[in-house]
Design an enzyme around this catalytic site. Structure first.
Site, short mmCIF file in Angstrom:
data_model
loop_
_atom_site.label_atom_id
_atom_site.label_comp_id
_atom_site.label_asym_id
_atom_site.label_seq_id
_atom_site.Cartn_x
_atom_site.Cartn_y
_atom_site.Cartn_z
N TYR A 124 0.60 -0.92 0.15
CA TYR A 124 -0.11 -0.15 -0.02
C TYR A 124 0.76 1.22 -0.08
O TYR A 124 2.19 1.03 0.24
CB TYR A 124 -0.74 -0.11 1.17
CG TYR A 124 -1.92 1.17 1.22
CD1 TYR A 124 -3.01 1.38 0.35
CD2 TYR A 124 -2.06 1.82 2.31
CE1 TYR A 124 -3.75 2.40 0.66
CE2 TYR A 124 -2.83 3.04 2.51
CZ TYR A 124 -3.73 2.99 1.56
OH TYR A 124 -4.74 4.16 1.44
N ASN B 37 1.44 3.41 1.81
CA ASN B 37 2.12 4.05 3.12
C ASN B 37 3.17 3.04 3.71
O ASN B 37 3.91 3.12 4.63
CB ASN B 37 1.32 4.57 4.30
CG ASN B 37 0.61 3.42 4.76
OD1 ASN B 37 0.60 2.05 4.19
ND2 ASN B 37 -0.54 3.65 5.70
N LYS B 38 3.62 1.95 2.96
CA LYS B 38 4.33 0.99 3.33
C LYS B 38 5.78 1.28 2.97
O LYS B 38 6.30 2.17 2.17
CB LYS B 38 3.84 -0.36 2.70
CG LYS B 38 2.42 -0.83 3.43
CD LYS B 38 2.40 -1.06 4.70
CE LYS B 38 1.23 -1.53 5.35
NZ LYS B 38 0.09 -0.45 5.46
N ASN B 39 6.70 0.41 3.36
CA ASN B 39 8.05 0.39 3.07
C ASN B 39 8.42 0.24 1.60
O ASN B 39 9.55 1.14 1.31
CB ASN B 39 8.82 -0.59 3.82
CG ASN B 39 8.88 -0.43 5.55
OD1 ASN B 39 7.92 -0.09 5.85
ND2 ASN B 39 10.22 -0.68 6.01
N MET B 40 7.78 -0.27 0.88
CA MET B 40 7.75 -0.17 -0.54
C MET B 40 6.45 -0.21 -1.24
O MET B 40 5.46 -0.55 -0.35
CB MET B 40 8.65 -1.21 -1.21
CG MET B 40 8.06 -2.67 -0.92
SD MET B 40 8.80 -3.86 -2.04
CE MET B 40 7.99 -3.46 -3.46
#
Length: 378
Positions: free
Chosen positions: A174, A176-179
């Site tokens: 998603y 807002n995730k790390n990738m």
């Protein structure tokens, strides 16, 4: 505004998307397969299955494992609602488990043990904030109780050992995730048979996909199992391939920023508690802190926003959300509820610098000092 989370998107991602558009093939195809293999290699896994979201990943795992009506699945309440929703999707009952403590806000082994019944079939571990649960302890618990062990690894892509705890792990891409792939997810599963069941179920249970039928020049297909439309497309896979190359560097940047936060809090704001002792294995997905007792959190949020700093909360306890409160009105989890009342998530993403961290800590110290005179906060 300094945001809590911000995706890093640039020329590599633009070029990857342009290449897909120029190819004329945008639905699931060769890039999805390339992404699956690259994601598996990063985690030293045999293979992975790319899907439309982490929610889809969790649903597919439970479905493929045969979890269904009459079964119970242990889940934390300190998580995003999708963890519990996926259990309801297969007709099973989520059983909410408390956290161990505010210092280690991961699912409590003791409470999990206390809530096991003859109907308990699985446990979903959530690596909250990117901090990994203790693998050996949970594997031992699962073996002793005869439970299927599943990882909700939405916060922990790129970490060694993730995907090795039990039957399967679900990942999120998603925004807002790390990738990120904007929306999207992936599954790592230990068993090839389980992976192939999941791979089939993500696309309606069909025996061939559109790309395969084009290549093989045969228009026919069969449907062998109940399936869903949980596919990843070529555009998202192209984004994922570009982002995956940078994930190790970004996770390292998150680690360094988290270390700076801890050092500055110890110096300037010792009344603020940072969960998890360093060094705890983590992808450092978010920066959760626990505000001092008696703090009116909304005032702090408002004061930081006036200084151009966004904050948020991870998470409102799932069992206290209206839908789940109506379903399970008797559920109480004292440690989870107390943590959720005092937790505040601060900005953390690879676009930040140590100066940004200093700005946040200084602003938070000032926001707390507005309510507590110097020396009043223990």
């Amino acid at each position: 505004m300094l945001l809590v989370s911000e995706p890093v998107l640039g020329e590599d991602e633009k070029a990857a998307l342009s290449a897909v558009i120029e190819s004329g093939w945008v639905t699931m195809g060769d890039r999805v397969r390339d992404f699956e293999q690259a994601f598996a290699r990063m985690h030293e896994a045999e293979d992975s299955v790319a899907v439309g979201s982490c929610t889809a990943a969790l649903h597919l795992i439970l479905h493929a494992l045969g979890i269904g009506p009459g079964d119970e699945v242990l889940v934390p309440s300190l998580t995003f609602v999708a963890t519990a929703n996926s259990v309801l999707y297969v007709g099973a009952r989520p059983v909410f488990v408390d956290i161990g403590s505010a210092e280690v806000p991961l699912m409590s082994l003791d409470d999990a043990e206390a809530k096991c019944t003859s109907r308990t079939k699985a446990v979903i571990l959530v690596h909250f904030a990117g901090y990994l649960a203790h693998r050996d302890a949970w594997q031992s618990f699962a073996r002793r109780k005869g439970l299927l062990l599943i990882e909700d690894a939405a916060h922990a892509p790129g970490m060694p050992d993730v995907g090795t705890y039990g039957e399967a792990a679900a990942f999120s891409f998603y925004g807002n995730k790390n990738m990120t792939t904007a929306e999207g997810g992936a599954i790592i599963a230990r068993s090839r048979t389980l992976r192939e069941t999941i791979r089939s179920a993500r696309a309606h249970g069909m025996t061939s996909g559109t790309r395969q039928r084009l290549t093989n020049r045969r228009p026919d297909y069969d449907v062998t199992i109940l399936g869903f439309n949980y596919r990843m497309d070529e555009l998202r896979a192209a984004l994922g391939l570009a982002q995956l190359k940078k994930l190790p560097q970004w996770n390292d940047t998150r680690r360094r920023l988290s270390t700076s936060y801890r050092q500055l809090f110890a110096e300037q704001c010792p009344s603020v508690m940072v969960p998890f002792e360093a060094p705890w294995p983590s992808a450092h997905h978010i920066m959760p802190v626990v505000l001092p007792p008696g703090t009116i959190r909304q005032r702090v949020i408002d004061r930081l926003r006036k200084r151009g700093i966004q904050t948020t909360v991870h998470y409102p306890p799932v069992h206290r959300l209206t839908f789940y409160r109506d379903l399970y009105p008797e559920t109480t989890l004292s440690r989870t509820e107390d943590f959720a009342r005092h937790e505040l998530t601060l900005p953390l993403h690879p676009g930040m610098t140590t100066s940004d961290v200093e700005r946040v800590v200084t602003a938070l110290a000032a926001a707390l000092a507005a309510d507590y005179p110097v020396g009043a906060v223990a």
